[in-house]
Design an enzyme around this catalytic site. Structure first.
Site: not given
Ligand code: GLC
Ligand code: GLC
Length: 827
Positions: A495, A491-493, A508
């Protein structure tokens, strides 16, 4: 509501109205030259790189949408219209777009004139070719004028949209009214006078009655829209020659057609390169050497040439798709598996995430994780190209086993702008390589010398890259014994170390806190699944000790997931920077997340099977999946987490930036639904697995196209979730890991035919709605004909008879190439 229908025999989707809820597109090309083509002829073409070598202009984000394409204006006795409906938008008596595999046909009819255009990028050619058949279907003779139209892009698509102070002065063309093969051609040669060695040609196979290459002349000034174009309305080409401003290509023709008579023309848009010393046809360096273009135009000098190229293209696709096919009682299932899901996997292979109607072709490089997962969907189609892709990806890995998050397809180098630190990345390499070895049996790839970070001299066997991937994860664990998340996991989101407060800052790439101890249960589950795959590969290499060591570590991680990673009714999602659990019932929002539930159960974590072969209701696996259905289930698929975040959570990052119900914040992220589908087959609930499958598979959503909005023949990355005001509405179709994972889920787990390390596994789990089916699988040169009779009873597993002999278990030993194996499976 539908806007068309599937034509299964032709392997086409037939769109019967221009008024779809969004442009529905197709891709032409599978080698170096590509075109995006909407059902109303919008889109653009490029050579290899959608940013650096864009041939034609497309205006993303325009009003109205779908602005820019290759159009044909008709002037039929003063009545001006376009058979693709756009751009003139005159009502049509008949409209139809057929999107096929690598080609499309758009037909428009008005006032007794029918115009049918077939578009394709022929195999082996750097060109989009169109065959236009104009037929007088009225009972009176007709004089018809045709004006083709396309607008050139000045090569670099990013510069083309931004650098007007230069670009409006540099456009140049050459016009050749009579080509050697008997037609006319317009050459786009902007910047050819200096450092470019390439040009575009827009040719037609018959001499025209005129041409235009200057957009303002064609349209009638700077304030006219494409709908109002002056030249087609006046019916007279102006023979304009572009000088700066906006170069276009338009060929004018006049046809006299008796009632019932047809006439066909061939239009070609090609890309050509010349060697330095052969750039010019004259000593003064004013005239391009056009020999390449002349040869191209000669190869498409007649409609029969196009027909032959289309035939070859059809054979190419038929052959490609022949390695996996199903015949079942459910036509929607068959069309997804046999045609459209595999087609989307192939397009995703060709495009990565570069060019779609949602990706502008000037953005991202190739993702390390995305490319490895895509591979799982196309390895059976083009194994040699999968091999090459694996070597490319592994060559960007860093010596400590971590990875650049993206690499650039042209240079094949890691992208410094995005950098590394996404801690799921290394393990995806094991996934890709294991998938490839199972498909092909090519264990030799593990000995292939592959560098780190593309540095010459750093080559080690590919196997060593996998060792480093695993080692990286094993040596980056947090306080609970779970893997550290780094910048993000799948899940790139999510963070957890970013703490971003600057508007517009990229999640990112923003600088992360370096003392971060945030942990991911997703990576833990990934480690279990791919740690097992690693052990399997180690055994193929005779490294039993290495395999045993990996398995013992995996066993510990399973335990950690069931203790530190368990919330009570489901798996936690993470521990944040402060050590607080994420994805727990105790928090008001983001209580349960899909990723670890699907991935952990897929990896077999928490699965406890009772005597009846059914996983027990009290097992963690079943509880996690039941929680998924209860909290994440919707009529349109499973949302990513629930409840969605209603305010920005600085310690969680981008996930909470999206309004509730969209994208990673409670959207139906179709990429991870198949993990749950596979997980349900693992616990023996094929009926639930197939139910999840059908909710997001586009062919099953065709009847609600007015809600779904996007193409009913390919997956979208996201469908708006239950908290969104437009629940059920899809966005971001075509280029998504959804394609590969759904193909894996349906072909390998629902239908249950999957290559293992030492045999073909036949283990269907699809529930009672598909009582019988046959699968034909071509693998390692042998053909397997598998006939399944399926009670659909939960927990039942297939009993196999192979060439008349009952066998133990569900793995059929691989047969020699050239042989056919007949298998019956009963469950
Ligand atoms: C996008 C990315 C993919 C990521 C996913 C979830 O699809 O391409 O890499 O895993 O979003 O954030
Ligand atoms: C955004 C998107 C995510 C995608 C990422 C790619 O974070 O939400 O889906 O993976 O951009 O950079």
């Amino acid at each position: 509501m539908q806007f068309g229908h599937f034509d299964d025999a032709a392997r086409e989707y037939v769109i019967t109205t221009p008024h779809t809820p969004y442009p529905w597109i197709n891709y032409l090309g599978s080698e170096q030259f590509f075109s995006l083509l909407s059902h109303q002829a919008g889109g653009y073409s490029f050579y290899r790189d959608a940013k650096m070598r864009r041939l034609t202009r497309y205006r993303y984000n325009n009003v109205p949408t779908d602005a820019g394409g290759r159009y044909l204006y008709v002037n039929d006795g003063g009545d001006v219209w376009t058979p693709s409906w756009l751009p003139v938008k005159a009502d049509l008596d008949h409209f139809e777009t057929r999107h096929g595999l690598g080609y499309s046909t758009i037909t428009g009819e008005r006032g007794g004139l029918r115009v049918e255009t077939t578009f394709l990028v022929p195999l082996g050619e750097n060109a989009e070719v169109q065959k236009v058949v104009v037929t007088n279907v009225s009972d009176a003779p007709k004089s018809v004028k045709l004006f083709s139209y396309l607008e050139f892009c000045l090569w670099n698509a990013s510069d083309d949209q931004t650098n007007y102070q230069r670009n409006l002065s540099i456009g140049e063309v050459e016009v050749e009214e009579a080509t050697p093969s008997g037609g006319s051609a317009i050459y786009h040669r902007t910047e050819y006078r200096e450092r470019r060695n390439h040009y575009a040609v827009a040719g037609v196979n018959e001499p025209g009655v005129g041409f235009d290459t200057d957009r303002d002349t064609f349209l009638g000034g700077p304030y006219a829209s494409l709908a109002e174009a002056a030249v087609p309305r006046a019916g007279v080409a102006q023979n304009s020659v572009a000088s700066g401003w906006y170069p276009i290509a338009s060929h004018a023709h006049e046809l006299e057609l008796a009632p019932g008579e047809s006439h066909a023309l061939v239009y070609v848009l090609g890309y050509e390169e010349n060697q330095d010393e052969e750039k010019w046809a004259d000593d003064a360096h004013q005239v391009i050497n056009k020999s390449g273009a002349h040869a191209l135009l000669a190869r498409f000098a007649t409609p029969a040439h196009v027909d032959a190229a289309l035939e070859r293209l059809r054979e190419y696709w038929a052959d490609l798709l022949s390695s996996y096919s199903v015949t079942s009682t459910d036509p929607k299932l068959d069309r997804m598996v046999n045609v459209w899901n595999q087609y989307q996997c192939m397009v995703t292979f060709n495009m990565s995430r570069s060019a779609s109607f949602f990706e502008t072709g000037i953005g991202r490089g190739m993702g390390f994780r995305d490319s490895n997962q895509d591979l799982l969907g196309f390895v059976h189609l083009v194994p040699e190209r999968a091999r090459e892709r694996i070597i490319d990806i592994a060559s960007t890995q860093l010596p400590d086993g971590s990875a650049y998050h993206q690499y650039q397809p042209l240079t094949k180098r890691g992208n410094d702008d995005v950098g590394s630190g996404f801690n799921d990345d290394p393990l995806w390499l094991i996934a890709g390589v294991a998938g490839y070895v199972k498909e092909t049996g090519d264990v030799g790839i593990l000995d292939e010398p592959v560098p780190f970070d593309n540095s010459p001299g750093s080559e080690v066997p590919l196997w060593e890259h996998l060792v480093r991937s695993l080692t990286f994860t094993r040596t980056h664990l947090g306080p609970h014994g779970l893997p550290l998340i780094g910048r993000a996991d799948w899940n790139d989101c999510l963070n957890l170390n970013a703490f971003s407060t600057q508007p517009g800052e990229s999640f990112q790439t923003t600088e992360n806190r370096t003392d971060g101890q945030a942990e991911s249960t997703f990576i833990a589950a990934q480690l279990v699944l791919y740690g097992e795959e690693f052990a399997g590969l180690a055994q193929l290499r005779g490294l039993d000790d290495v395999a045993a060591d990996a398995r013992s570590f995996v066993a510990d991680m399973r335990q950690t997931l069931l203790t530190a990673g368990w919330d009570g009714e489901w798996f936690l999602r993470a521990y944040d920077y402060f050590g607080n659990p994420v994805g727990t019932d105790a928090s008001p929002e983001g209580k349960i997340w899909i990723e670890p539930q699907g991935f952990a159960v897929m990896a077999g974590v928490g699965v406890e099977v009772g005597d009846d072969g059914v996983s027990t209701a009290t097992s963690p696996a079943v509880r996690a999946l039941d929680s998924v259905a209860e909290h994440l289930g919707t009529p349109h698929g499973l949302v990513l987490q629930h409840p969605a975040y209603t305010t920005y959570q600085v310690e969680l990052g981008e996930v909470s930036t999206y309004p509730p119900g969209y994208k990673e914040n409670g959207g139906i992220f179709c990429h991870n639904n198949p993990w749950v589908i596979i997980a349900e087959t693992v616990v023996g609930r094929g009926d639930l697995a197939f139910d999840h499958y059908r909710r997001i598979a586009p062919a099953y959503r065709e009847e609600i196209s007015e809600v779904h909005k996007l193409e009913p023949y390919v997956y979208a990355q996201m469908i708006a979730g239950k908290e969104a005001s437009r629940a059920g509405e899809a966005k971001n179709s075509w280029l998504t890991g959804t394609a590969a994972w759904n193909f894996v889920a349906v072909s390998q787990h629902l239908l249950g035919v999957r290559p293992g390390f030492d045999g073909l596994v036949v283990d269907p789990q699809i529930g009672p709605d598909v009582p019988s089916f046959t699968v034909r699988r071509v693998l390692r040169g042998a053909t397997y004909e598998i006939e399944v009779t399926n009670s659909g009873r939960r927990g039942s597993r297939a009993a196999l008879v192979v060439d008349g002999v009952a066998i133990e278990g569900r793995s059929v030993p691989y047969a020699p190439a050239g042989t056919t194996v007949r298998i019956t499976a009963t469950l």
